[in-house]
Design an enzyme around this catalytic site. Sequence first.
Site, mmCIF file in Angstrom:
data_model
loop_
_atom_site.group_PDB
_atom_site.id
_atom_site.type_symbol
_atom_site.label_atom_id
_atom_site.label_comp_id
_atom_site.label_asym_id
_atom_site.label_seq_id
_atom_site.Cartn_x
_atom_site.Cartn_y
_atom_site.Cartn_z
ATOM 1 N N ARG A 65 30.433 78.178 28.109
ATOM 2 C CA ARG A 65 31.383 77.068 27.962
ATOM 3 C C ARG A 65 30.937 76.119 26.841
ATOM 4 O O ARG A 65 31.716 75.790 25.937
ATOM 5 C CB ARG A 65 31.473 76.304 29.286
ATOM 6 C CG ARG A 65 32.447 75.131 29.263
ATOM 7 C CD ARG A 65 32.171 74.162 30.387
ATOM 8 N NE ARG A 65 30.792 73.682 30.304
ATOM 9 C CZ ARG A 65 30.049 73.332 31.345
ATOM 10 N NH1 ARG A 65 30.532 73.396 32.553
ATOM 11 N NH2 ARG A 65 28.811 72.908 31.179
ATOM 12 N N ARG A 83 29.475 79.257 46.179
ATOM 13 C CA ARG A 83 28.988 79.071 47.551
ATOM 14 C C ARG A 83 28.164 80.290 47.971
ATOM 15 O O ARG A 83 28.371 81.402 47.502
ATOM 16 C CB ARG A 83 30.153 78.851 48.524
ATOM 17 C CG ARG A 83 31.148 80.031 48.630
ATOM 18 C CD ARG A 83 30.850 80.881 49.873
ATOM 19 N NE ARG A 83 31.647 82.081 50.006
ATOM 20 C CZ ARG A 83 31.279 83.277 49.578
ATOM 21 N NH1 ARG A 83 30.149 83.433 48.914
ATOM 22 N NH2 ARG A 83 32.037 84.339 49.786
ATOM 23 N N VAL A 84 27.217 80.002 48.873
ATOM 24 C CA VAL A 84 26.528 81.105 49.558
ATOM 25 C C VAL A 84 27.149 81.148 50.946
ATOM 26 O O VAL A 84 27.395 80.103 51.548
ATOM 27 C CB VAL A 84 25.005 80.850 49.630
ATOM 28 C CG1 VAL A 84 24.329 81.855 50.538
ATOM 29 C CG2 VAL A 84 24.391 80.911 48.238
ATOM 30 N N LYS A 85 27.437 82.348 51.423
ATOM 31 C CA LYS A 85 28.064 82.492 52.740
ATOM 32 C C LYS A 85 27.227 81.796 53.810
ATOM 33 O O LYS A 85 25.996 81.880 53.775
ATOM 34 C CB LYS A 85 28.138 83.981 53.087
ATOM 35 C CG LYS A 85 29.539 84.539 53.106
ATOM 36 C CD LYS A 85 29.532 85.940 53.681
ATOM 37 C CE LYS A 85 30.764 86.717 53.265
ATOM 38 N NZ LYS A 85 32.033 86.054 53.483
ATOM 39 N N ASP A 112 29.435 89.887 48.784
ATOM 40 C CA ASP A 112 29.964 88.549 48.487
ATOM 41 C C ASP A 112 29.189 87.469 49.241
ATOM 42 O O ASP A 112 29.751 86.440 49.592
ATOM 43 C CB ASP A 112 31.466 88.478 48.792
ATOM 44 C CG ASP A 112 31.774 88.685 50.262
ATOM 45 O OD1 ASP A 112 30.886 89.158 50.990
ATOM 46 O OD2 ASP A 112 32.900 88.367 50.680
ATOM 47 N N ARG A 117 33.525 81.169 41.581
ATOM 48 C CA ARG A 117 34.927 81.248 41.152
ATOM 49 C C ARG A 117 35.073 80.435 39.875
ATOM 50 O O ARG A 117 34.711 79.254 39.844
ATOM 51 C CB ARG A 117 35.808 80.693 42.264
ATOM 52 C CG ARG A 117 37.283 80.810 41.981
ATOM 53 C CD ARG A 117 38.090 80.431 43.205
ATOM 54 N NE ARG A 117 37.920 81.377 44.293
ATOM 55 C CZ ARG A 117 38.065 81.072 45.579
ATOM 56 N NH1 ARG A 117 38.356 79.842 45.935
ATOM 57 N NH2 ARG A 117 37.915 81.992 46.507
ATOM 58 N N GLU A 153 49.736 93.144 47.301
ATOM 59 C CA GLU A 153 51.132 93.189 47.778
ATOM 60 C C GLU A 153 51.702 91.792 48.050
ATOM 61 O O GLU A 153 52.887 91.537 47.798
ATOM 62 C CB GLU A 153 51.189 94.021 49.065
ATOM 63 C CG GLU A 153 52.418 94.883 49.136
ATOM 64 C CD GLU A 153 52.432 95.708 50.404
ATOM 65 O OE1 GLU A 153 53.471 95.715 51.067
ATOM 66 O OE2 GLU A 153 51.378 96.309 50.733
ATOM 67 N N GLU A 179 29.464 87.957 43.649
ATOM 68 C CA GLU A 179 30.895 88.206 43.405
ATOM 69 C C GLU A 179 31.417 87.107 42.483
ATOM 70 O O GLU A 179 31.276 85.921 42.799
ATOM 71 C CB GLU A 179 31.676 88.200 44.717
ATOM 72 C CG GLU A 179 33.170 88.457 44.481
ATOM 73 C CD GLU A 179 33.981 88.494 45.763
ATOM 74 O OE1 GLU A 179 34.077 89.567 46.385
ATOM 75 O OE2 GLU A 179 34.512 87.438 46.141
ATOM 76 N N ALA A 191 46.604 80.718 45.476
ATOM 77 C CA ALA A 191 45.641 81.314 46.421
ATOM 78 C C ALA A 191 45.163 80.292 47.458
ATOM 79 O O ALA A 191 44.987 80.639 48.632
ATOM 80 C CB ALA A 191 44.449 81.906 45.659
HETATM 81 P P1 GTP Z 1 36.610 91.019 51.953
HETATM 82 O O1 GTP Z 1 36.114 91.791 53.136
HETATM 83 O O2 GTP Z 1 37.525 89.884 52.338
HETATM 84 O O3 GTP Z 1 35.486 90.556 51.078
HETATM 85 O O4 GTP Z 1 37.511 92.001 51.124
HETATM 86 P P2 GTP Z 1 37.100 92.995 49.953
HETATM 87 O O5 GTP Z 1 35.663 93.271 49.999
HETATM 88 O O6 GTP Z 1 38.076 94.124 49.929
HETATM 89 O O7 GTP Z 1 37.270 92.098 48.661
HETATM 90 P P3 GTP Z 1 38.476 91.596 47.792
HETATM 91 O O8 GTP Z 1 37.993 91.743 46.393
HETATM 92 O O9 GTP Z 1 39.802 92.171 48.111
HETATM 93 O O10 GTP Z 1 38.544 90.033 48.185
HETATM 94 C C1 GTP Z 1 37.429 89.226 48.068
HETATM 95 C C2 GTP Z 1 37.812 87.756 48.042
HETATM 96 O O11 GTP Z 1 38.959 87.527 47.221
HETATM 97 C C3 GTP Z 1 38.187 87.148 49.360
HETATM 98 O O12 GTP Z 1 37.061 86.757 50.077
HETATM 99 C C4 GTP Z 1 39.031 85.949 48.896
HETATM 100 O O13 GTP Z 1 38.212 84.918 48.381
HETATM 101 C C5 GTP Z 1 39.779 86.530 47.734
HETATM 102 N N1 GTP Z 1 41.054 87.157 48.163
HETATM 103 C C6 GTP Z 1 41.324 88.480 48.250
HETATM 104 N N2 GTP Z 1 42.572 88.695 48.653
HETATM 105 C C7 GTP Z 1 43.142 87.479 48.843
HETATM 106 C C8 GTP Z 1 44.444 87.039 49.265
HETATM 107 O O14 GTP Z 1 45.336 87.825 49.570
HETATM 108 N N3 GTP Z 1 44.654 85.692 49.338
HETATM 109 C C9 GTP Z 1 43.696 84.790 48.997
HETATM 110 N N4 GTP Z 1 44.004 83.487 49.098
HETATM 111 N N5 GTP Z 1 42.456 85.164 48.613
HETATM 112 C C10 GTP Z 1 42.178 86.491 48.527
HETATM 113 MG MG MG Z 2 34.527 90.968 49.361
#
Ligand code: GTP
Ligand code: MG
Length: 243
Positions: A65, A83-85, A112, A117, A153, A179, A191
């Site tokens: 940046r 964040r850390v979970k 993750d 972000r 979707e 992540e 989102a």
């Molecule tokens: P998780 O078990 O949730 O981590 O799913 P995944 O491992 O298939 O990961 P994916 O890349 O699909 O999503 C990871 C992260 O993206 C989530 O923890 C959210 O922060 C974000 N995310 C994914 N899908 C959505 C959605 O439909 N809506 C919103 N608001 N955030 C989403």
């Molecule tokens: Mg994930």
Amino acid sequence: MTPPPHEPTQPPQTTAPPQTLGVVGDETFSATLAEMRALRDELQRFLLEYQFALKEVETKIAILRDEFLHMHDYNPIEHVSSRVKSADSLVEKVTRKGVDPDFPSIRAHIHDVAGIRITVSFVADAYLLFDLLTAQDDVTVREVKDYIAEPKENGYKSLHVIIDVPVFLSTGRVDIPVEVQFRTIAMDFWASLEHKIYYKFDRQVPGDLLGSLKDAADTAAELDERMERLHREVRAPVPVAAR
Ligand code: GTP
Ligand code: MG
């Protein structure tokens, strides 16, 4: 066999009896107080390593940046959050995904634990920063999910990447997964609201609301396109004839 008359039948207890530590799936885990403390320390150290990895990635993003601002008089980043979970949400995910509840398995299967972000101004900036970050020598890409090119979707858009970054500890190097999500302000706006609605309806969003959310996602994408077009027009060099 009957014990000799002067020997106590029960040995005196020197350590605290095992306590129920928790339940994962059908299994109940028991541990002594000393074991609980050791486990707590191990968990803290495990999570600390993710905190360090986040710092590494945050620094990389801050450098990009600042350098971008210096070189091009333009800052592609709107804001960064990380964040850390929490331990609670980690235990929930370990249970939901059926991952073995030990630290090496969690590191190998849950990517993750550390998340960052990056909210950018325009779609092109998301790809630009992705390219600049993932091209770095010490960054290894594990997995890319391009929900900008292929939205989910429900209309969700963002560019996700899982990277490994090295962290240098007193005990040596560890490679930690992080992540990274890149999205525009419009995608982030959508989102955040969708996330609230999703949990308000306990993950069972009614059909008509799902349709409205998808419409809103399309509107957000249109806005992104319009703003990026405007931005390009404003930044385009003025043709000589028009001066
Ligand atoms: P998780 O078990 O949730 O981590 O799913 P995944 O491992 O298939 O990961 P994916 O890349 O699909 O999503 C990871 C992260 O993206 C989530 O923890 C959210 O922060 C974000 N995310 C994914 N899908 C959505 C959605 O439909 N809506 C919103 N608001 N955030 C989403
Ligand atoms: Mg994930």
